[in-house]
Every structure is written in C-alpha cells, then in structure tokens.
Design a protein around this motif. Structure first.
Motif, short mmCIF file in Angstrom:
data_model
loop_
_atom_site.label_atom_id
_atom_site.label_comp_id
_atom_site.label_asym_id
_atom_site.label_seq_id
_atom_site.Cartn_x
_atom_site.Cartn_y
_atom_site.Cartn_z
N GLU A 1 5.34 4.56 2.27
CA GLU A 1 5.66 5.85 2.88
C GLU A 1 6.26 5.65 4.28
O GLU A 1 7.26 6.26 4.64
CB GLU A 1 4.41 6.73 2.98
CG GLU A 1 3.84 7.17 1.65
CD GLU A 1 4.52 8.39 1.06
OE1 GLU A 1 5.30 9.06 1.78
OE2 GLU A 1 4.28 8.67 -0.13
N ARG A 2 5.62 4.78 5.08
CA ARG A 2 6.05 4.53 6.46
C ARG A 2 7.43 3.87 6.50
O ARG A 2 8.33 4.31 7.23
CB ARG A 2 5.01 3.64 7.16
CG ARG A 2 5.35 3.24 8.58
CD ARG A 2 4.26 2.37 9.20
NE ARG A 2 3.89 1.21 8.41
CZ ARG A 2 4.62 0.08 8.33
NH1 ARG A 2 5.76 -0.03 9.01
NH2 ARG A 2 4.22 -0.94 7.59
N SER B 1 0.84 -1.20 0.00
CA SER B 1 0.00 0.00 0.00
C SER B 1 0.87 1.25 0.00
O SER B 1 2.06 1.20 0.35
CB SER B 1 -0.91 0.02 1.23
OG SER B 1 -0.13 0.17 2.40
N ASP B 2 0.24 2.36 -0.35
CA ASP B 2 0.92 3.65 -0.30
C ASP B 2 1.34 3.96 1.13
O ASP B 2 2.45 4.45 1.36
CB ASP B 2 -0.01 4.73 -0.86
CG ASP B 2 0.72 6.01 -1.19
OD1 ASP B 2 1.65 5.95 -2.02
OD2 ASP B 2 0.39 7.04 -0.59
N GLU B 3 0.50 3.65 2.09
CA GLU B 3 0.82 3.89 3.50
C GLU B 3 2.06 3.10 3.90
O GLU B 3 2.94 3.63 4.58
CB GLU B 3 -0.38 3.49 4.38
CG GLU B 3 -0.17 3.73 5.87
CD GLU B 3 0.62 2.63 6.58
OE1 GLU B 3 1.40 2.96 7.51
OE2 GLU B 3 0.49 1.45 6.21
N GLU B 4 2.15 1.84 3.48
CA GLU B 4 3.29 1.01 3.86
C GLU B 4 4.58 1.56 3.27
O GLU B 4 5.58 1.69 3.98
CB GLU B 4 3.09 -0.44 3.42
CG GLU B 4 4.28 -1.32 3.81
CD GLU B 4 4.18 -2.75 3.31
OE1 GLU B 4 4.85 -3.61 3.91
OE2 GLU B 4 3.47 -3.01 2.31
#
Length: 136
Positions: free
Chosen positions: A93-94, A88-91
């Motif tokens: 980025e994090r 995911s985009d969240e993963e």
C-alpha cells in the motif's frame, strides 16, 4: 552485494533526475542506500553536479544510473518494469501510493486471478513497477 559481484545490473538513464530518483527509491525500501555517485565537474560534458554514473541498492539489489547530457527521443517504457514482491499489505500500500503519485497507473492495486494483491504503476520519472503481495 556490490555492482561488481552482481553479474547483471539494471541500468537507468535519466536526464537530470538521477539523484532525485535514487533518493526517492532508497527511501521506499528497507536495506537500501546510495552506494556511489560520480558527478560532472565544471567544463565537462554534462551539467556540473549532475550524475556521470551512480550505483544504489534497493533491498540489496544493485542498480546503476546516469544523467544523460544528450537529449533523446525516448525514455522508459512499460515493456520493462521492476517487479517487487512486497512482504506485507502495509508495504504494498505504501510503495504503491508513493510510486503512483504524479505517475501513471497501468493496473490499479487490487485482486487479480494471478495475485491476491497486485498493482502496476509508472512513477514520476517514467520507471514502471509491478508490485505483488508475496504469499507467506
């Protein structure tokens, strides 16, 4: 998957930071854990309490590491890196933010002809990571 059932295992050599690195890496990815740690005891070759050999898994992929008691003229090189397909985009980025903190950016997180979102970093331990947003 255990290290014994995995035919080829990535092996990382640290100089006193193996446990810190394992804790950091396992905190970044789901389904990750430190599997086993064998430590140097009093009077042994390495610093007491440092890692003789350890295994850990990142999202089911098993790795091994040590704390070398010998000082070497080399360390990790960007010529070999761990390639991660992020879900995911969240993963992405994090993970990118965490790995690049106090590290080195080789390719900033962005869009490239070969990937919608990709970044390449060296973490604070010198291990390099290529992070790719996997297509759904």
């Amino acid at each position: 998957m255990s290290a014994m059932s995995q035919k080829i295992t990535t092996f990382l050599m640290f100089e006193g930071q193996a446990e810190e690195a394992m804790n950091f890496y396992t905190s970044l990815f789901d389904q990750s854990e430190i599997v086993e740690i064998k430590r140097y005891g009093a009077g042994e070759a390495g610093v007491e309490g440092s890692v003789v050999r350890a295994t850990f898994s990142l999202h089911g992929q098993v790795f091994m590491c040590i704390d070398s008691f010998v000082k070497h003229d080399f360390s990790f090189t960007p010529a070999i890196s761990l390639y991660v397909n992020c879900d995911s985009d969240e993963e992405i980025e994090r993970v990118y933010a965490a790995l690049s903190q106090d590290g080195k950016v080789y390719m900033p997180l962005g869009s490239y002809p070969f990937s919608e979102k990709f970044g390449w970093v060296g973490d604070r331990f010198g291990v390099t990571w290529q992070l790719n947003l996997a297509k759904k």
